[in-house]
Design an enzyme around this catalytic site. Structure first.
Site, PDB file in Angstrom:
ATOM      1  N   HIS A 369       0.854  -1.194   0.000  1.00  0.00           N
ATOM      2  CA  HIS A 369       0.000   0.000   0.000  1.00  0.00           C
ATOM      3  C   HIS A 369       0.890   1.244   0.000  1.00  0.00           C
ATOM      4  O   HIS A 369       1.772   1.392   0.844  1.00  0.00           O
ATOM      5  CB  HIS A 369      -0.949   0.011   1.199  1.00  0.00           C
ATOM      6  N   ALA A 370       0.653   2.140  -0.946  1.00  0.00           N
ATOM      7  CA  ALA A 370       1.550   3.286  -1.146  1.00  0.00           C
ATOM      8  C   ALA A 370       1.630   4.164   0.103  1.00  0.00           C
ATOM      9  O   ALA A 370       0.625   4.401   0.774  1.00  0.00           O
ATOM     10  CB  ALA A 370       1.051   4.114  -2.319  1.00  0.00           C
ATOM     11  N   HIS A 399       0.158  11.823  -5.629  1.00  0.00           N
ATOM     12  CA  HIS A 399      -0.389  11.854  -4.272  1.00  0.00           C
ATOM     13  C   HIS A 399       0.738  11.713  -3.239  1.00  0.00           C
ATOM     14  O   HIS A 399       0.849  12.505  -2.303  1.00  0.00           O
ATOM     15  CB  HIS A 399      -1.424  10.725  -4.109  1.00  0.00           C
ATOM     16  N   GLU A 400       1.577  10.708  -3.442  1.00  0.00           N
ATOM     17  CA  GLU A 400       2.654  10.455  -2.470  1.00  0.00           C
ATOM     18  C   GLU A 400       3.679  11.585  -2.475  1.00  0.00           C
ATOM     19  O   GLU A 400       4.184  11.985  -1.425  1.00  0.00           O
ATOM     20  CB  GLU A 400       3.334   9.113  -2.754  1.00  0.00           C
ATOM     21  N   HIS A 403       2.739  14.364  -0.245  1.00  0.00           N
ATOM     22  CA  HIS A 403       3.140  14.172   1.158  1.00  0.00           C
ATOM     23  C   HIS A 403       4.616  14.537   1.338  1.00  0.00           C
ATOM     24  O   HIS A 403       4.991  15.231   2.279  1.00  0.00           O
ATOM     25  CB  HIS A 403       2.968  12.705   1.558  1.00  0.00           C
ATOM     26  N   GLU A 427      -3.394  14.857   2.900  1.00  0.00           N
ATOM     27  CA  GLU A 427      -3.866  13.952   1.851  1.00  0.00           C
ATOM     28  C   GLU A 427      -4.257  14.697   0.579  1.00  0.00           C
ATOM     29  O   GLU A 427      -4.370  14.085  -0.483  1.00  0.00           O
ATOM     30  CB  GLU A 427      -5.058  13.128   2.347  1.00  0.00           C
ATOM     31  N   HIS A 528      -6.556   0.480   5.631  1.00  0.00           N
ATOM     32  CA  HIS A 528      -6.520   1.441   6.732  1.00  0.00           C
ATOM     33  C   HIS A 528      -7.140   0.916   8.019  1.00  0.00           C
ATOM     34  O   HIS A 528      -6.919   1.494   9.080  1.00  0.00           O
ATOM     35  CB  HIS A 528      -7.195   2.741   6.297  1.00  0.00           C
ATOM     36  N   TYR A 538      -9.302  11.449   4.064  1.00  0.00           N
ATOM     37  CA  TYR A 538      -9.413  11.334   2.606  1.00  0.00           C
ATOM     38  C   TYR A 538     -10.714  11.954   2.103  1.00  0.00           C
ATOM     39  O   TYR A 538     -10.765  12.505   1.011  1.00  0.00           O
ATOM     40  CB  TYR A 538      -9.325   9.869   2.160  1.00  0.00           C
TER      41      TYR A 538
HETATM   42  O1  X8Z Z   1      -4.189   5.375   1.173  1.00  0.00           O
HETATM   43  C1  X8Z Z   1      -4.168   6.196   0.288  1.00  0.00           C
HETATM   44  C2  X8Z Z   1      -2.849   6.700  -0.278  1.00  0.00           C
HETATM   45  C3  X8Z Z   1      -1.784   6.780   0.722  1.00  0.00           C
HETATM   46  S1  X8Z Z   1      -2.064   7.954   1.986  1.00  0.00           S
HETATM   47  C4  X8Z Z   1      -2.376   5.767  -1.363  1.00  0.00           C
HETATM   48  N1  X8Z Z   1      -5.319   6.632  -0.278  1.00  0.00           N
HETATM   49  C5  X8Z Z   1      -6.616   6.143   0.154  1.00  0.00           C
HETATM   50  C6  X8Z Z   1      -6.825   4.695  -0.243  1.00  0.00           C
HETATM   51  O2  X8Z Z   1      -6.027   4.160  -1.011  1.00  0.00           O
HETATM   52  O3  X8Z Z   1      -7.808   4.109   0.214  1.00  0.00           O
HETATM   53  C7  X8Z Z   1      -5.437   7.645  -1.324  1.00  0.00           C
HETATM   54  C8  X8Z Z   1      -6.896   7.702  -1.650  1.00  0.00           C
HETATM   55  C9  X8Z Z   1      -7.615   7.026  -0.537  1.00  0.00           C
HETATM   56 ZN    ZN Z   2      -1.871   9.816   1.328  1.00  0.00          ZN
END
Ligand code: X8Z
Ligand code: ZN
Length: 629
Positions: A369-370, A399-400, A403, A427, A528, A538
């Site tokens: 997960h990024a 996105h990254e 950050h 975010e 998450h 988000y």
């Molecule tokens: O978790 C993330 C990023 C890293 S903070 C990749 N996002 C959420 C997800 O993947 O569920 C970005 C959009 C929503």
């Molecule tokens: Zn993020």
């Protein structure tokens, strides 16, 4: 434990309560040796104070906490980085030990900070004291045994998610990881194949369920020990308003955008019904959750080919261009960096390129997960991603990097201020930049052949954006709706899964494709949840990014419709962005919002303005449909 990296283990959340750093460093004067020794270190036992504490002591205390936290958080970030880029029992244990040390320190620091309660202090000091007290998203119970147990649970849940695999009988012993299953979700249009990938991935979560229940118990115990009713109340306390006001504010934003979501849902469901048949998707029925092109139905971009408004217009297929041109992962990151530098922001440091993880290693388990990191809280910025040549990853890179640029511009602040104005800001930065990744820009950098400016082509682009941005909104809201109820005890452990699907249906209008039971743990199949990262950030980011975009476009002198703006190459927009990034969490977030946009609250009018031209098309297309579920 600390809030970083973004979208990774988030066991503490520095909040938007910081003070002006300059003021903090100059006023009041740093404690003298005598003053410092008069204030026991946060880790030392406290003798009964003979005299009431002074403002100097309070200031000295915050200086020391910043200093000590920086060391502890750096140590735990190093352990965590190694763990997430090389998951073994040993690295998991090392990471858990480091997190445990953070938790212990923070518990003592929070108690230490209460010594200054009720004092009139310079604003910067007062804010930092407040910040310490509410800085942990996973507060430790006072009992050391329980603290160790909680740290172990938190780290191991994320590690197990990272290792998650589905081994379908048809593959005879070979297994599929989330990347592979996600690619099936994205590309397949076979109902049963999608169902297999969906149920397969969701089968990784039940083993996490028991630990999650214990995590809730122990985390709540920790929250109560520092004066919160439960962990949810603590999570909602990070927005410069009361938790109750915050809840009402997110509800206000949701109500602003819900009509637009409902319209999109209606159109997409009608197209899916045509494809899969009335027996699979009834008239007023929620959409089966596995048909939306994404494991969690949170981003519907992969359905673009199904709903393209004008299929004969120029292609928007960036994934194809990335594959055809054989763009390597690192080159995709360099393209992302070039956007930021075009605004006048600094190039990424050499260490970023040396230390980041860009692809899934072949020979070891990692958390794919990024995420974005500043391992030393001093500019050691990195990203950790498993990049594939596809548009989704190209956007996630922006996105990254958002950050990382936030980290880069505030890393000279005391660590308590090294955070977004609120977590939704953090975010929203990279996403704001990605909103400028328009067809016109993609043509400029050679990823699209053609980017005609006409209403039909623009409707196509807006549809694609809506499938990502509008589809996300209810999902962004509901995850914490579920957790807030779980933390508050309104949802008991034996109702975890049922409550999850009630919310998914209520907000997203999707339903489980096969009967579920309390043997399942479907929330645990979303990063998450086992990762302990709050999610309302988000939802907020999806509102803020359009506000930021509108403001930066204005700074750049853009005059046309909002969706046609790209700030690429514009230094005036870059200056505005930099100024906000550099504030970190040093001011209440409405001030940061003001600095960038002139506005002082979250406001969905920008996202509504952006998509306004699409609404007419959606309504036309859905004529005769019975909408809703
Ligand atoms: O978790 C993330 C990023 C890293 S903070 C990749 N996002 C959420 C997800 O993947 O569920 C970005 C959009 C929503
Ligand atoms: Zn993020």
């Amino acid at each position: 434990m600390k809030q970083r990296p973004y979208a990774s283990l988030a066991l503490a959340a520095p909040l938007a309560l910081a003070a002006a750093v300059v003021a903090c460093n100059t006023e009041p004067p740093p404690p003298t040796a005598t003053t410092a020794s008069a204030t026991p270190a946060p880790g030392q036992s406290q003798a009964p104070a003979a005299k009431p504490p002074t403002a100097e002591e309070a200031h000295g205390f915050t200086l020391r906490v910043n200093d000590e936290l920086k060391k502890l958080w750096t140590a735990s970030a190093r352990a965590s980085w190694v763990n997430k880029t090389y998951i073994t029992d040993d690295t998991t244990a090392l990471s858990a030990a480091a997190e445990e040390a953070n938790m212990e320190y923070l518990g003592t620091a929070i108690t230490g900070a209460t010594r200054f309660d009720g004092m009139t202090l310079p604003e910067p000091v007062a804010r930092q004291l407040k910040l310490i007290k509410i800085s942990s998203t996973l507060p430790a119970p006072p009992d050391p045994k329980k603290r160790a147990e909680l740290a172990q649970i938190a780290v191991s849940m994320e590690a197990d998610y990272g290792k998650g695999k589905y081994c379908p009988p048809r593959l005879e012993g070979k297994c599929e990881n989330l990347d592979e299953l996600s690619n099936i979700m994205a590309k397949s249009r076979k109902y049963d194949e999608l169902l297999d990938a969906w149920t397969g991935w969701h089968s990784i979560a039940p083993p996490i369920r028991e630990r999650y229940t214990r995590y809730v118990e122990l985390g709540n115990e920790g929250a109560r020990s520092i004066g919160f009713s439960d962990m949810g109340a603590l999570w909602r306390a990070g927005y410069d308003m009361t938790p109750e006001a915050f809840e009402a504010d997110t509800e206000r934003l949701w109500n602003q955008v819900k009509p637009l979501y409902d319209e999109l849902h209606c159109l997409v469901r009608s197209k899916l019904r045509k494809l899969y048949g009335k027996d699979k998707i009834g008239d007023k029925a929620p959409i089966p959750a596995h048909l939306l092109g994404n494991m969690w139905a949170q981003d519907w971009s992969n359905l673009y080919d199904l709903v393209t408004p004008y299929p004969t217009e120029a292609s928007l297929d960036v994934s194809k261009a990335l594959v055809d041109k054989k763009v390597a992962p690192i080159e995709m990151v360099k393209m992302g960096e070039r956007f930021f530098t075009s605004l006048g922001l600094d190039p990424l440091p050499k260490t970023f390129w040396e230390r980041s993880m860009f692809v899934r290693p072949r020979d070891r388990e990692v958390v794919c997960h990024a995420s974005a990191w500043d391992v030393t809280y001093g500019g050691d910025i990195r990203i950790k991603m498993c990049i594939e040549p596809k548009e989704e990853d190209f956007i996630t890179i922006h996105h990254e990097l958002g950050h990382d640029y936030y980290y880069a511009y505030y890393h000279t602040l005391p660590v308590l201020f090294q955070a977004g104005a609120n977590d939704g800001f953090h975010e929203g930065i990279g996403d704001t930049i990605a909103l400028s990744v328009t067809p016109g820009y993609l043509k400029t950098i050679g990823l699209l052949k053609d980017a005609p400016e006409n209403p039909k082509a623009e409707t196509n682009f807006l549809m694609k954006q809506a499938l990502a941005k509008i589809a996300f909104l209810p999902f962004g809201k509901l995850i914490d709706q579920w957790r807030w109820d779980v933390f508050a005890g309104k949802t008991a452990p034996d109702k975890y899964n049922e409550a999850w699907w009630v919310l998914r249906q209520k907000y997203q209008g999707v339903a489980a494709p096969v009967p579920r039971s309390e043997k399942d743990f479907d929330p645990g199949a979303k990063f998450h949840v086992p990762g302990g990262t709050p999610y309302t950030r988000y939802f907020l980011a999806h509102i803020y990014q359009f506000q930021f975009h509108r403001a930066l476009c204005k700074a750049a002198g853009h005059t046309g419709p909002l969706h046609t703006c790209s700030i690429y190459g514009n230094k005036a927009a870059g200056d505005k962005l930099k100024a906000m990034l550099a504030m970190g969490a040093s001011k209440p977030w409405p001030e940061a919002m003001k600095a960038i946009s002139g506005e002082t609250q979250g406001d969905a009018s920008a996202i509504l303005e952006y998509f306004e031209p699409l609404r007419k098309f959606i309504r036309e297309e859905s004529k005769g449909e019975t909408c809703g579920w």
